[in-house]
Scaffold this active site. Structure first.
Site, PDB file in Angstrom:
ATOM      1  N   ARG A  71       8.970   9.972  -3.466  1.00  0.00           N
ATOM      2  CA  ARG A  71       9.349   8.643  -2.957  1.00  0.00           C
ATOM      3  C   ARG A  71      10.856   8.424  -3.132  1.00  0.00           C
ATOM      4  O   ARG A  71      11.510   7.853  -2.254  1.00  0.00           O
ATOM      5  CB  ARG A  71       8.569   7.543  -3.677  1.00  0.00           C
ATOM      6  CG  ARG A  71       9.041   6.149  -3.280  1.00  0.00           C
ATOM      7  CD  ARG A  71       8.252   5.028  -3.920  1.00  0.00           C
ATOM      8  NE  ARG A  71       8.876   3.741  -3.642  1.00  0.00           N
ATOM      9  CZ  ARG A  71       8.392   2.570  -4.035  1.00  0.00           C
ATOM     10  NH1 ARG A  71       7.266   2.514  -4.730  1.00  0.00           N
ATOM     11  NH2 ARG A  71       9.017   1.442  -3.747  1.00  0.00           N
TER      12      ARG A  71
ATOM     13  N   ASN B 173      -0.820   4.104   0.880  1.00  0.00           N
ATOM     14  CA  ASN B 173       0.284   3.889   1.820  1.00  0.00           C
ATOM     15  C   ASN B 173       0.742   5.216   2.419  1.00  0.00           C
ATOM     16  O   ASN B 173       0.437   6.262   1.867  1.00  0.00           O
ATOM     17  CB  ASN B 173       1.452   3.211   1.095  1.00  0.00           C
ATOM     18  CG  ASN B 173       1.359   1.704   1.161  1.00  0.00           C
ATOM     19  OD1 ASN B 173       0.909   1.152   2.156  1.00  0.00           O
ATOM     20  ND2 ASN B 173       1.770   1.035   0.093  1.00  0.00           N
TER      21      ASN B 173
ATOM     22  N   CYS C 209      -4.699  -3.437   3.151  1.00  0.00           N
ATOM     23  CA  CYS C 209      -3.395  -3.512   2.481  1.00  0.00           C
ATOM     24  C   CYS C 209      -3.349  -4.748   1.597  1.00  0.00           C
ATOM     25  O   CYS C 209      -3.892  -5.794   1.955  1.00  0.00           O
ATOM     26  CB  CYS C 209      -2.291  -3.576   3.539  1.00  0.00           C
ATOM     27  SG  CYS C 209      -0.627  -3.798   2.853  1.00  0.00           S
ATOM     28  N   ASP C 210      -2.665  -4.627   0.470  1.00  0.00           N
ATOM     29  CA  ASP C 210      -2.605  -5.751  -0.469  1.00  0.00           C
ATOM     30  C   ASP C 210      -1.448  -6.708  -0.200  1.00  0.00           C
ATOM     31  O   ASP C 210      -1.387  -7.777  -0.795  1.00  0.00           O
ATOM     32  CB  ASP C 210      -2.535  -5.241  -1.909  1.00  0.00           C
ATOM     33  CG  ASP C 210      -1.220  -4.525  -2.227  1.00  0.00           C
ATOM     34  OD1 ASP C 210      -0.507  -4.141  -1.285  1.00  0.00           O
ATOM     35  OD2 ASP C 210      -0.924  -4.336  -3.418  1.00  0.00           O
TER      36      ASP C 210
ATOM     37  N   TYR D 133       7.882  -7.461   4.891  1.00  0.00           N
ATOM     38  CA  TYR D 133       8.411  -6.145   5.266  1.00  0.00           C
ATOM     39  C   TYR D 133       9.232  -6.185   6.552  1.00  0.00           C
ATOM     40  O   TYR D 133       9.994  -5.258   6.830  1.00  0.00           O
ATOM     41  CB  TYR D 133       7.275  -5.119   5.400  1.00  0.00           C
ATOM     42  CG  TYR D 133       6.841  -4.549   4.078  1.00  0.00           C
ATOM     43  CD1 TYR D 133       7.435  -3.409   3.550  1.00  0.00           C
ATOM     44  CD2 TYR D 133       5.845  -5.168   3.336  1.00  0.00           C
ATOM     45  CE1 TYR D 133       7.052  -2.896   2.327  1.00  0.00           C
ATOM     46  CE2 TYR D 133       5.452  -4.665   2.105  1.00  0.00           C
ATOM     47  CZ  TYR D 133       6.056  -3.529   1.602  1.00  0.00           C
ATOM     48  OH  TYR D 133       5.677  -3.027   0.379  1.00  0.00           O
TER      49      TYR D 133
END
Length: 449
Positions: A95, A149, A171-172, A265
């Site tokens: 990541r 994800n 999705c949270d 997002y």
């Protein structure tokens, strides 16, 4: 009559989210009884540290539950009713590269958005399909509840490559934002709200929020968000600085369409320059997580295992993740729960690609989700979504066809990337960084000057 009790495997057992989710499951046993709980991961050493603490939690709170942690797929996936999946292929070290490589070129470096999200998606597709195949081989009647994800790319991959599988992608993030909305409104729970929402994963808008009596709560929320973003007057719990910035930035994102309330997002797509400006290419969110939550959870798990007691534990129940129980109960007991899920559009949004994986409210029962019709959406959202869904579809095609060209096209189309040349430079670096995780792509013969 006694309720049926269930067998669950958590895939990604070595995740730092696992202890909080196990505590949450133990806190909901009356609504969702469990007879067997297993952890599965391909990293034994990492999982064993988490499992040691989970074993203590279960012995203290529900000793009748049979518990196991394994790296053997047959043991993990045999005799299960639900697979709860939160895998991270490449862990936080990868990541960090997903975030750092785009930032090197002045482009958004983020876990699920832009080039970083595409890179993470290319790693995740194979891992999620592998788990799905194990489930279907060893427990063909089970359901997979996937919250790995990047959910949008994973959902498109399962739609295209495993079209008949019993998998629900959830999705949270909307749950987390709705928790904050409830705080802003002075409600005790997000479940006191009835919402209408549409979009793609990490790319959507709330269009209606009512209370249970049908009163419109949007005017109060829109007024608050236009001034403060998603920051309540009083925070229910401490929030990390980077998340606080995100919730505050919703104020600017909402200005682009004041009739709706945005998923946070969208900041990465509408204000990419701002996101890059406040990023440190040498110390990204992944580094914060490794130094913060990851170090904390592992030290706590080691202490709990050493003391064989959770008395001194500071690990909190992940109440936020109770949506997973709501989803499992909806399937198990045919509750007709209304939830936001990522499903094939198939006409739910009338003027949008019917094969797109969209995030919309669904009624969930024992046969799975039934999307609630959204109707026609405005040109602004439609245009943004068409560009982004093309990124997701091209990424999955690139993975399936091992196509460098299609992956380059996916990056070119990403709203976070300024031009094809920068997309190419980022991609070449990502290919090199991910050679142990991605399929080997047919290197494009076309060079650019």
């Amino acid at each position: 009559m006694k309720k049926k009790s269930f067998s669950i495997v958590i895939a990604g057992g070595g995740s730092t989210f696992t202890p909080g989710i196990v505590l949450m499951l133990l806190d909901h046993l009356e609504e969702f009884p469990i007879r067997k709980l297993k952890l599965y991961d391909n990293d034994k050493e990492r999982q064993d540290r988490i499992a040691g603490a989970c074993d203590v939690f279960i012995r203290e709170k529900a000793p009748d539950i049979e518990f196991a942690a394994t790296t053997d797929p047959e043991e993990a996936f045999t005799d299960v009713d639900f697979v709860m999946a939160h895998i991270r292929v490449g862990k936080y070290a990868m990541r960090a590269l997903d975030e750092q490589i785009p930032l090197k070129y002045g482009v958004v470096g983020q876990e699920t958005c832009g080039p970083g999200g595409i890179a993470y998606g290319m790693r995740s597709i194979g891992g999620v399909l592998e788990i799905l195949d194990y489930m279907e081989k060893y427990s063909p009647d089970a359901w997979m509840l996937n919250y790995s994800n990047p959910a949008a790319i994973v959902a498109e991959a399962t739609r295209r490559l495993r079209p008949n599988s019993k998998i629900l992608n959830i999705c949270d993030m909307p749950v987390g934002i709705e928790d904050r909305m409830a705080q802003i409104l002075g409600l005790s729970s997000r479940k006191e709200m009835k919402v209408r929402y549409y979009g793609l994963n990490h790319f959507g808008w709330w269009t209606s929020i009512q209370d249970q009596e049908g009163n419109d709560l949007m005017p109060k929320l829109k007024e608050h968000v236009s001034q403060y973003g998603y920051i309540p007057k009083t925070e229910a719990e401490a929030v990390e600085a980077s998340w606080n910035d995100t919730f505050a930035k919703a104020r600017d994102v909402q200005a682009a369409d004041p009739d709706t309330l945005p998923n946070t997002y969208l900041q990465y797509y509408l204000f990419p320059d701002d996101m890059v400006k406040k990023s440190n290419p040498n110390h990204t969110r992944a580094n914060e997580v490794m130094e913060g939550r990851e170090a904390f959870i592992f030290s706590q798990c080691d202490m709990i295992t050493r003391e064989q007691s959770s008395e001194n534990s500071e690990i909190k129940i992940d109440d936020h993740a109770s949506y997973i129980v709501d989803l499992a109960r909806a399937i198990a007991y045919n509750t007709g729960e209304r939830m936001l899920l990522i499903v094939e559009n198939n006409g739910a949004i009338a003027n949008f690609d019917p094969t797109a994986m969209v995030e919309v409210p669904c009624i969930v029962g024992s046969n799975g989700p039934e999307p609630i019709t959204v109707g026609t959406i405005p040109q602004f959202q439609k245009g943004l979504m068409e560009q982004q869904v093309s990124v997701e579809k091209l990424t999955v095609e690139a993975w399936a066809e091992k196509s460098f060209q299609k992956l380059w096209q996916a990056l070119i189309l990403s709203k976070t990337v300024p031009n094809a040349r920068v997309a190419r430079l980022i991609l070449e670096d990502l290919v090199e960084a991910n050679k142990d995780f991605w399929p080997e792509l047919d290197q494009s013969p076309t060079r650019i000057s």
